[in-house]
Write a protein that holds these residues in place. Structure first.
Motif, PDB file in Angstrom:
ATOM      1  N   ASN A  21       0.842  -1.199   0.000  1.00 20.74           N
ATOM      2  CA  ASN A  21       0.000   0.000   0.000  1.00 20.74           C
ATOM      3  C   ASN A  21       0.869   1.239   0.000  1.00 20.74           C
ATOM      4  OD1 ASN A  21      -0.390  -1.346   2.826  1.00 20.74           O
ATOM      5  ND2 ASN A  21      -1.074   0.697   3.295  1.00 20.74           N
ATOM      6  N   ASP A  22       0.654   2.178   0.886  1.00 21.18           N
ATOM      7  CA  ASP A  22       1.213   3.531   0.754  1.00 21.18           C
ATOM      8  C   ASP A  22       2.692   3.618   0.380  1.00 21.18           C
ATOM      9  OD1 ASP A  22      -1.138   3.558   2.212  1.00 21.18           O
ATOM     10  OD2 ASP A  22      -0.286   4.559   3.953  1.00 21.18           O
ATOM     11  N   GLN A  38       4.536   0.496   2.152  1.00 18.89           N
ATOM     12  CA  GLN A  38       3.831  -0.411   3.047  1.00 18.89           C
ATOM     13  C   GLN A  38       3.741  -1.766   2.365  1.00 18.89           C
ATOM     14  OE1 GLN A  38       1.958   0.345   6.480  1.00 18.89           O
ATOM     15  NE2 GLN A  38       4.052   1.029   6.116  1.00 18.89           N
ATOM     16  N   SER A  79       3.074   3.793   7.985  1.00 18.12           N
ATOM     17  CA  SER A  79       3.624   4.775   7.045  1.00 18.12           C
ATOM     18  C   SER A  79       4.439   5.881   7.706  1.00 18.12           C
ATOM     19  CB  SER A  79       2.486   5.397   6.244  1.00 18.12           C
ATOM     20  OG  SER A  79       2.008   4.444   5.330  1.00 18.12           O
ATOM     21  N   ARG A 151      -0.692   8.805  13.610  1.00 18.72           N
ATOM     22  CA  ARG A 151       0.235   8.152  12.676  1.00 18.72           C
ATOM     23  C   ARG A 151       0.661   9.005  11.483  1.00 18.72           C
ATOM     24  NH1 ARG A 151      -4.597   4.989  12.234  1.00 18.72           N
ATOM     25  NH2 ARG A 151      -5.642   5.195  10.214  1.00 18.72           N
ATOM     26  N   CYS A 205      -1.991  10.021   6.120  1.00 19.72           N
ATOM     27  CA  CYS A 205      -0.868  10.352   5.230  1.00 19.72           C
ATOM     28  C   CYS A 205      -0.821  11.815   4.788  1.00 19.72           C
ATOM     29  CB  CYS A 205      -0.877   9.442   4.012  1.00 19.72           C
ATOM     30  SG  CYS A 205      -0.696   7.708   4.462  1.00 19.72           S
ATOM     31  N   TYR A 270      -3.999   7.317  -3.766  1.00 16.85           N
ATOM     32  CA  TYR A 270      -4.165   7.448  -2.317  1.00 16.85           C
ATOM     33  C   TYR A 270      -2.803   7.596  -1.651  1.00 16.85           C
ATOM     34  CZ  TYR A 270      -6.324   6.978   2.223  1.00 16.85           C
ATOM     35  OH  TYR A 270      -6.788   7.239   3.493  1.00 16.85           O
TER      36      TYR A 270
HETATM   37  C1  FRU Z   1      -3.148   4.525   4.751  1.00 11.62           C
HETATM   38  C2  FRU Z   1      -2.766   3.775   6.022  1.00 11.62           C
HETATM   39  C3  FRU Z   1      -1.941   4.639   6.932  1.00 11.62           C
HETATM   40  C4  FRU Z   1      -1.192   3.615   7.753  1.00 11.62           C
HETATM   41  C5  FRU Z   1      -0.951   2.534   6.732  1.00 11.62           C
HETATM   42  C6  FRU Z   1      -1.002   1.141   7.279  1.00 11.62           C
HETATM   43  O1  FRU Z   1      -3.418   3.708   3.673  1.00 11.62           O
HETATM   44  O2  FRU Z   1      -3.936   3.308   6.654  1.00 11.62           O
HETATM   45  O3  FRU Z   1      -2.671   5.544   7.716  1.00 11.62           O
HETATM   46  O4  FRU Z   1       0.001   4.143   8.269  1.00 11.62           O
HETATM   47  O5  FRU Z   1      -1.938   2.657   5.745  1.00 11.62           O
HETATM   48  O6  FRU Z   1      -0.663   0.217   6.284  1.00 11.62           O
END
Ligand code: FRU
Length: 463
Positions: A21-22, A38, A79, A151, A205, A270
């Motif tokens: 992900n991110d 991520q 993240s 976060r 984020c 995103y």
């Molecule tokens: C956004 C998120 C962040 C978090 C991460 C966890 O997509 O939810 O807020 O740090 O992904 O994977």
């Protein structure tokens, strides 16, 4: 070798064989672009979150490196960002050695953690070998509010106040919390930012990016700070998505009098954040996916791509008001064809990425159909323009199997009032489609799982 994969993009970054992900820790350091992300090192669905790592010399071809920060039973690595502590203010570098890279990440402690169960707090790791290996700071976490949803630390240097700034979210409170520091280890609370119009989902984020008008050569023009903020759900085009707000930042407090604008008009952008260490225009990229369906995308064993990088600038719109423009960083050598050349012609090969360039009317309707696979078939991705409703990308009929059925269409792009034409640059990189409109006034990112190797181009003009 492995069977050719019609979904796997060539110039959009993808993980080799696992979940992503991110984007995290984006930094340009000693001429290399670092992309952390991520990652579930053990599978193709979200979980076991860790920081994967890749590097590039040109933002187009990426070399995969080992996982940089790995989850444990007691701590997942959420993240965050990376900066170069060039003066070794943290003391975590080797004296006289150019200063360490510092990673700021969220320690998402699991219920199994002995002292901070289920807490999210900010932690630091240092690299003294240019980002290859990382050592966690012994004093972690460096910032703990006793919260379960605190976060996504984004650290940046604010030159005027000569301070480091950390932008974070209290995700469930819809609040930004800003901190400042001189040594990157002790953080002082500076301000809280809220915005009543961004209320559709949790905040994630954040980034604060300084954008300018004109080129460096033209000298200093106007500038502004852009808050880039992701929400899930409540994104501009449905599901999760990213907003921007233009404003001012004095090193402690972000202020704005504008309304949130979508960063992207599609569904698949995103957690977008900018690279640290860039001298000229900021460069940003996002996760080209949407939490509404991210775990169901039909790829295996890898899952998710990043958007193309985009450079950010400020321009004046027709009324003289500042607007954000984003230019897609399309790799040199990408095959570019014009609509005149290819519309109505034989199918184009999709093994390599393709950019389609055209200038279309802003004052009369048109319809550009990209037909995947069989030229007689009906696997159609449609970009259409209409003087009243704007330019829309519709992927509703473009997938080999039903996909994202609740999110078929982008938001419309509406050209500026006096414009006769709209400039279209459309990149097809297998399952990743991105459109740049009017040289970056609008962008649309959408995943399209057509699963084919060729595309016919059909253009209907109403004149
Ligand atoms: C956004 C998120 C962040 C978090 C991460 C966890 O997509 O939810 O807020 O740090 O992904 O994977």
């Amino acid at each position: 070798g492995p069977a050719p994969d019609p979904h796997r993009p060539r110039v959009h970054f993808t993980p080799e064989s696992t979940w992503m992900n991110d984007p995290n820790g984006l930094v340009l350091h000693e001429g290399r672009w670092h992309l952390f992300f991520q990652n579930n090192p053990l599978g193709s669905t979200p979980g076991n979150l860790s920081w994967g790592h890749a590097v590039s010399d040109d933002l187009a071809s990426w070399t995969h490196l080992p996982v940089a920060l790995r989850f444990s039973e007691e701590e997942w690595i959420f993240s965050g960002s990376v900066v170069h502590d060039a003066e070794n203010r943290s003391g975590l570098g080797i004296p006289g050695d150019g200063g360490p890279l510092l990673a700021f990440y969220t320690s998402a402690y699991t219920p199994a953690h002995p002292t901070l169960p289920s807490i999210q707090a900010q932690s630091v790791a240092a690299s003294t070998d240019g980002g290859t290996t990382w050592t966690r700071f012994s004093g972690n976490p460096v910032l703990d509010r006793g919260s379960r949803d605190f976060r996504d630390p984004k650290v940046l240097w604010h030159a005027e106040s000569a301070r480091w700034v950390m932008v974070t979210v209290e995700a469930e409170e819809y609040e930004l919390h800003l901190y400042t520091s001189e040594d990157l280890l002790t953080w002082e609370h500076a301000s809280v930012f809220t915005h009543p119009e961004i209320d559709g989902g949790i905040w994630e984020c954040p980034d604060l990016v300084h954008v300018r008008t004109g080129t460096e050569a033209e000298g200093a023009g106007a500038s502004a700070w852009v808050l880039v903020l992701s929400t899930n759900p409540g994104g501009p085009a449905g599901g999760s998505g990213t907003y921007t707000l233009l404003g001012d930042f004095d090193g402690r407090t972000f202020t704005t009098h504008s309304s949130p604008q979508p960063l992207d008009l599609g569904q698949d952008c995103y957690a977008a954040v900018s690279f640290s260490g860039v001298q000229g225009d900021p460069v940003l990229l996002g996760w080209m996916n949407n939490w509404a369906y991210a775990a169901q995308t039909p790829t295996a064993p890898w899952r998710s791509a990043m958007t193309l990088p985009r450079t950010l600038q400020l321009e004046a719109d027709g009324a003289g008001d500042p607007v954000l423009v984003q230019r897609l960083v399309v790799p040199d050598g990408t095959r570019t064809v014009t609509l005149e050349e290819v519309a109505g012609g034989p199918p184009l090969d999709l093994a390599q990425p393709l950019r389609l360039h055209g200038v279309l009317p802003a004052r009369s309707p048109w319809r550009l159909t990209l037909r995947f696979g069989d030229p007689e078939g009906d696997l159609d991705l449609v970009l259409s323009g209409d003087p009243t409703s704007g330019v829309v990308l519709d992927r509703g009929a473009a997938h080999e199997a039903p996909f994202a059925v609740e999110h078929p269409r982008s938001l419309p792009y509406v050209p500026a009032g006096g414009d006769d034409e709209v400039i279209v640059d459309l990149v097809v990189d297998r399952s990743c489609v991105e459109v740049e409109l009017d040289r970056g006034r609008g962008t649309i990112s959408q995943q399209v799982f057509h699963g084919t190797w060729q595309m016919s181009v059909l253009l209907q003009l109403d004149d």
